[in-house]
Structures are given as structure tokens and as C-alpha cells.
Design an enzyme around this catalytic site. Structure first.
Site, mmCIF file in Angstrom:
data_model
loop_
_atom_site.group_PDB
_atom_site.id
_atom_site.type_symbol
_atom_site.label_atom_id
_atom_site.label_comp_id
_atom_site.label_asym_id
_atom_site.label_seq_id
_atom_site.Cartn_x
_atom_site.Cartn_y
_atom_site.Cartn_z
ATOM 1 N N GLY A 40 0.794 -1.222 0.000
ATOM 2 C CA GLY A 40 0.000 0.000 0.000
ATOM 3 C C GLY A 40 0.826 1.271 0.000
ATOM 4 O O GLY A 40 2.030 1.279 -0.274
ATOM 5 N N LYS A 51 10.937 8.049 5.529
ATOM 6 C CA LYS A 51 11.950 7.942 6.578
ATOM 7 C C LYS A 51 13.332 7.717 5.987
ATOM 8 O O LYS A 51 14.342 8.148 6.557
ATOM 9 C CB LYS A 51 11.596 6.814 7.559
ATOM 10 C CG LYS A 51 10.243 6.957 8.217
ATOM 11 C CD LYS A 51 10.006 8.340 8.771
ATOM 12 C CE LYS A 51 8.553 8.644 9.017
ATOM 13 N NZ LYS A 51 7.757 8.925 7.822
ATOM 14 N N GLY A 115 -10.835 -3.843 -7.178
ATOM 15 C CA GLY A 115 -11.915 -4.580 -6.528
ATOM 16 C C GLY A 115 -13.155 -3.719 -6.326
ATOM 17 O O GLY A 115 -13.047 -2.565 -5.910
ATOM 18 N N GLY A 182 0.861 19.596 9.466
ATOM 19 C CA GLY A 182 0.737 18.315 10.140
ATOM 20 C C GLY A 182 2.013 17.517 9.929
ATOM 21 O O GLY A 182 3.022 18.029 9.436
ATOM 22 N N GLY A 271 -4.285 17.358 4.450
ATOM 23 C CA GLY A 271 -5.158 16.287 4.909
ATOM 24 C C GLY A 271 -5.371 15.222 3.854
ATOM 25 O O GLY A 271 -4.715 15.214 2.804
ATOM 26 N N ASP A 310 -7.180 3.857 7.165
ATOM 27 C CA ASP A 310 -7.409 5.255 6.812
ATOM 28 C C ASP A 310 -8.749 5.524 6.136
ATOM 29 O O ASP A 310 -9.110 6.684 5.953
ATOM 30 C CB ASP A 310 -6.285 5.755 5.891
ATOM 31 C CG ASP A 310 -4.988 6.024 6.629
ATOM 32 O OD1 ASP A 310 -4.949 5.804 7.853
ATOM 33 O OD2 ASP A 310 -4.014 6.455 5.988
ATOM 34 N N HIS A 449 21.498 3.968 32.684
ATOM 35 C CA HIS A 449 22.324 5.169 32.541
ATOM 36 C C HIS A 449 23.609 4.821 31.808
ATOM 37 O O HIS A 449 24.197 3.771 32.058
ATOM 38 C CB HIS A 449 22.669 5.725 33.930
ATOM 39 C CG HIS A 449 23.625 6.877 33.890
ATOM 40 N ND1 HIS A 449 23.222 8.164 33.591
ATOM 41 C CD2 HIS A 449 24.971 6.929 34.092
ATOM 42 C CE1 HIS A 449 24.276 8.960 33.622
ATOM 43 N NE2 HIS A 449 25.357 8.243 33.930
#
Length: 470
Positions: A40, A51, A115, A182, A271, A310, A449
């Protein structure tokens, strides 16, 4: 040709392919339908390749500041945009091949083509094998979404871009306008700024990254301005015209003044629009602004028809889609008689958000303002990166971690971070929220640490007046 399955998944993004894999793991005969690329948008044109681009920009940023680390770089640092893009596409291709392998490994039938639902549990696929008729006991719609265009200036792929063109740019922008602040807008603004473009960001609301805590927005605006960006909040683009050589924009600023400015290119990041038209959904589901309405497990109003990702209400994030895919798959298996699965409804308050600009942003749960609006009395902790030894050693001393607690019960209501690697750190708070932790458990946890994660501990301590290193 016709075929019948237990489950058919329409769409193979991070929601769809994960749902298919989980269905197969649960012993269900599963098929997936995809019109373009397995994986996708996220894998091929979204989360992953962006990224890769941002990693290249990050490396360039460090090279530009090599002297800060006691290093000398001979000559000038130049970005080879074509090579950067080629690397990004290579990463996407590798992961696409990985999803193809996962489909074969889990014996999931793949039908490539367009589809269209002919009922709640049936569809036709027009593609490389002609027209196929498929039926199933259950169908999961995972068709995702696409970038929203400006109504008066649709993207042309030449001068006006959406994220898709911005990932494979025909040329390097010299002066870039980014409309929308955004995650997508800010990530591309950060990338192109690091690559050498002059960047202006226009945001209609009164602050950038408006879904984040106000303190994060304020800090990010200062950081991006320091990096050379122009940030315009409370502003709007009233007109946008592409020319042979650039883009002319009429921008109304927060005072109401309208100015005409010239840019070489523009990225529109205002958007998304769900991909729910023309696939046979109209009489089968309830929609709100095109988004399919579902219950907490993914069920629509039609028996046997489910939806995830989505194309359903937000937040519109890949990891939310994947989680919904697993939830829907397990709920389907339970309906088909599997007594070993126990699906849990999705709690949207526990979904983290990450933005991979420089500095990074990450958050989960309520902002301080939202918690107060909800009626909570809050205790708020804040710890700066400058107080952390590892951050100073990394040369990344800008940022902070903020935690929000219910003053009455100690419940962790939210966490908000800005700074180096916070997209990795946030998961600690996500696990804490999922386990319904309070400040007591977080205070008693031992943090290693030297690490950036110590700031998470200090932020919790700060909320109760116990911070040790500020």
C-alpha cells in the site's frame, strides 16, 4: 473465474496485509485484493520511503555540523537528490518484496486488480486475470486514503506537489512553499530545508503541528525558525497558480494582510480523502465525510463487512491500521467459531503519534489542555534535554519531555516529547498507558544510565516535585 474464501481483504496497506496475515495464522482461508502495489501507500509511498529520505537529510545535517563533533570534512557537502531518491525507492522495493514473501509464506491468495463490492461479502476484481468473481464469509475493506487537493489549485506533479511527487521530485526546489503543518507537511519541510531549499510553511491554525501539546508546537516553531524556515501561522493561501518557472501564491497572514509571493515549487499537505468512492460501498455502510463508520472491532452496519485503517475515522496512522487489522481478524475468527481468540476493542487514547522532522516529535494520550478540558486536575512534569548526560554527549541537547498525570489517582494521562530519538522513546509511555500505570510504578522503575530514556523518569519525578537533575 470465481473463488470462495473465509476472508477477503480489499487493500494491502499496513492494515490490510497485517489483517490478512492474522486471518491466515488463525486458520482462515484468506485472499487479498490490491490494485497497485503490495504494502500500500505506507510502505511504497508513505511512512517507509519518507523515513529513508529523512535519514539522508539527517546524515547531511550531521555532516554540515561535523565541526561540532571535533571532525573536519574536506570540501563542501553536496546533496545528490537523485541518489537520495534512488536509495529511498530501493528501500520501498525491498519491503514490497518482503510483503510478497509474507503472502506466500502464509498461503494468502493475491488478486491484483481493481476490486468492487457487489454485496457485503462478494466482489469482482478487474485486473491481470480479466474479471474475477470472489465471495467470502467476511470481507475487510482496507482501501486507505489519498492526499487532499486544494480545490482551486490541484496538484500537477510539476510545480504543485502532493507527498507522492515530493518523494520522487523531478528537480530540487530552490524556494519551497509547504501548505499545512501536520506530520506530512512538517516532515517534507524539514527534509527539503536540510537539503538546501528555502522553505516557507503556511498553517491555517494558530500554531504548527496543531494536534500536539502547545508547548511542543511552540518549541518546534522556534527550532525550525532557527534552522532558517519561515513559519506563518494563522495564515491561508488564497490563490495559487503554477507557471512555467514556478508558483505564485497569494498568502493572507494573521493580521489580514495579503501578499503575493513567488516560489519554485509547492507541497500541499492539507489532509486526506478516504478511498471509498466507486467501490460499491454506498448502500452497504454508513459514512461521515467519506469515512466508513465502524464499531470498536471494525464491523460496519452490514453483516460480514468490516473496515479498518485510513478509510475509517482517525487517527490516520499506519500502526493504528495494523492494530485494527489484527482486532478485526480475531473478531472474525471468533464469529467463525474460534474459542481461543479474545479480541479487544481499540483504545484510541493509547495510539502514539510520531513526526520525523528535526527535532523529532512523539506523543501519546491527552495534551495538558485536553486533560483540563476533560475535567481533570493535573500534575505536569517537564524535563529538558539539556539536563541529560547522554543528550549532551550526542550533541542533541535541545528538546524536552512532558508528562501529564491525574492529580487525584496518579494515572498517566499523556506524554509529549520533542528532541532526538523521541519516536523510539515514546513506546515506554505507550506500554505504561496500556498497563494503566500510575506515577508510583514509573518512579520505582529503574532506567539505565546513560540513556535518553532517563529523561522519561525525570519528567515523571518532576510532576511530583522530585526531579533530581534540574
Amino acid at each position: 473465474m470465481s473463488a470462495s474464501y473465509d476472508v477477503i481483504v480489499l487493500g494491502s496497506g499496513p492494515g490490510g496485509y497485517v489483517a490478512a496475515i492474522r486471518c491466515a495464522q488463525l486458520g482462515l482461508k484468506t485472499a487479498i485484493v490490491e490494485r497497485e502495489n503490495l504494502g500500500g501507500i505506507c510502505l511504497n509511498w508513505g511512512c517507509i520511503p519518507t523515513k529513508a529520505l529523512l535519514r539522508s537529510a539527517e546524515i547531511k545535517h550531521y555532516m554540515d555540523h561535523a565541526a561540532s563533533y571535533g571532525l573536519k570534512v574536506a570540501g563542501t557537502i553536496e546533496a545528490d537528490l537523485a541518489a537520495v531518491v534512488a536509495r529511498s525507492r530501493g528501500v520501498a522495493k525491498q519491503l514490497n518484496q518482503g510483503v510478497t514473501h509474507l503472502m506466500k509464506k502464509n498461503k494468502i491468495a493475491v488478486h491484483m486488480g481493481e476490486g468492487t463490492l457487489t454485496g457485503p461479502t462478494s466482489l469482482t476484481v478487474k485486473g491481470e486475470k480479466g474479471e474475477e468473481k470472489l465471495t467470502a464469509k467476511h470481507v475487510i475493506v482496507a482501501t486507505g486514503a489519498r492526499a487532499r487537493d486544494l480545490p482551486f489549485a490541484p496538484a500537477d506533479g510539476k510545480r504543485i506537489w502532493t507527498y507522492r511527487t515530493a518523494m520522487t521530485p523531478p528537480e530540487m526546489p530552490k524556494k519551497l512553499l509547504v501548505i499545512g503543518s501536520g506530520a506530512i507537511g512538517i516532515e517534507f519541510a524539514s527534509f527539503y530545508n536540510d537539503m538546501g531549499a528555502e522553505v516557507t510553511v503556511v498553517e491555517m491554525l494558530d500554531r504548527i503541528v496543531p494536534v500536539e501539546d502547545k508547548d511542543v508546537s511552540t518549541f518546534l516553531e522556534k527550532a525550525l525558525t532557527k534552522q532558517g524556515m519561515t513559519i506563518m501561522t494563522g495564515a491561508g493561501v488564497e490563490d495559487l497558480k503554477a507557471t512555467a518557472t514556478g508558483v505564485k501564491a497569494k498568502i493572507k497572514d494573521k493580521t489580514g494582510k495579503v501578499s503575493e509571493q513567488d516560489f519554485s515549487h509547492c507541497i500541499v499537505a492539507i489532509g486526506i480523502v478516504p478511498n471509498t468512492e466507486n467501490i460499491g460501498l454506498e448502500k452497504l455502510v454508513e459514512m461521515d465525510r467519506g469515512f466508513i463508520q465502524i464499531d470498536p472491532y471494525g464491523r460496519t452496519k452490514s453483516k460480514g463487512l468490516w473496515a479498518i485503517g485510513d478509510c475509517t475515522p482517525g487517527p490516520w496512522l499506519a500502526h493504528k491500521a495494523s492494530h485494527e487489522g489484527v482486532t478485526a481478524a480475531e473478531a472474525i475468527a471468533k464469529e467463525l467459531g474460534n474459542k481461543e481468540v479474545h479480541p479487544h476493542p481499540l483504545d484510541r487514547n493509547n495510539i502514539p503519534g510520531c513526526t520525523y522532522c528535526h527535532p523529532q516529535i512523539a506523543s501519546v494520550g491527552m495534551t495538558e489542555a485536553k486533560a483540563k478540558e476533560a475535567g481533570y486536575q493535573v500534575k505536569v512534569g517537564n524535563f529538558p534535554f539539556i539536563g541529560n548526560g547522554k543528550a549532551i554527549a550526542l550533541g542533541e541537547a535541545e528538546g524536552f519531555i512532558k508528562t501529564v498525570f491525574d492529580a487525584k489517582t496518579g494515572e498517566l494521562l499523556g506524554a509529549h516529547m520533542i528532541g532526538a530519538e523521541v519516536t523510539e522513546l515514546i513506546q515506554g509511555y505507550v506500554v505504561g498507558k496500556q498497563l494503566e500505570t500510575t506515577e508510583a510504578e514509573l518512579m520505582q522503575a529503574v532506567f539505565p544510565h546513560p540513556t535518553l530514556s532517563e529523561m522519561m523518569h525525570e519528567s515523571v519525578l518532576s510532576a511530583y516535585g522530585r526531579a533530581l537533575h534540574i
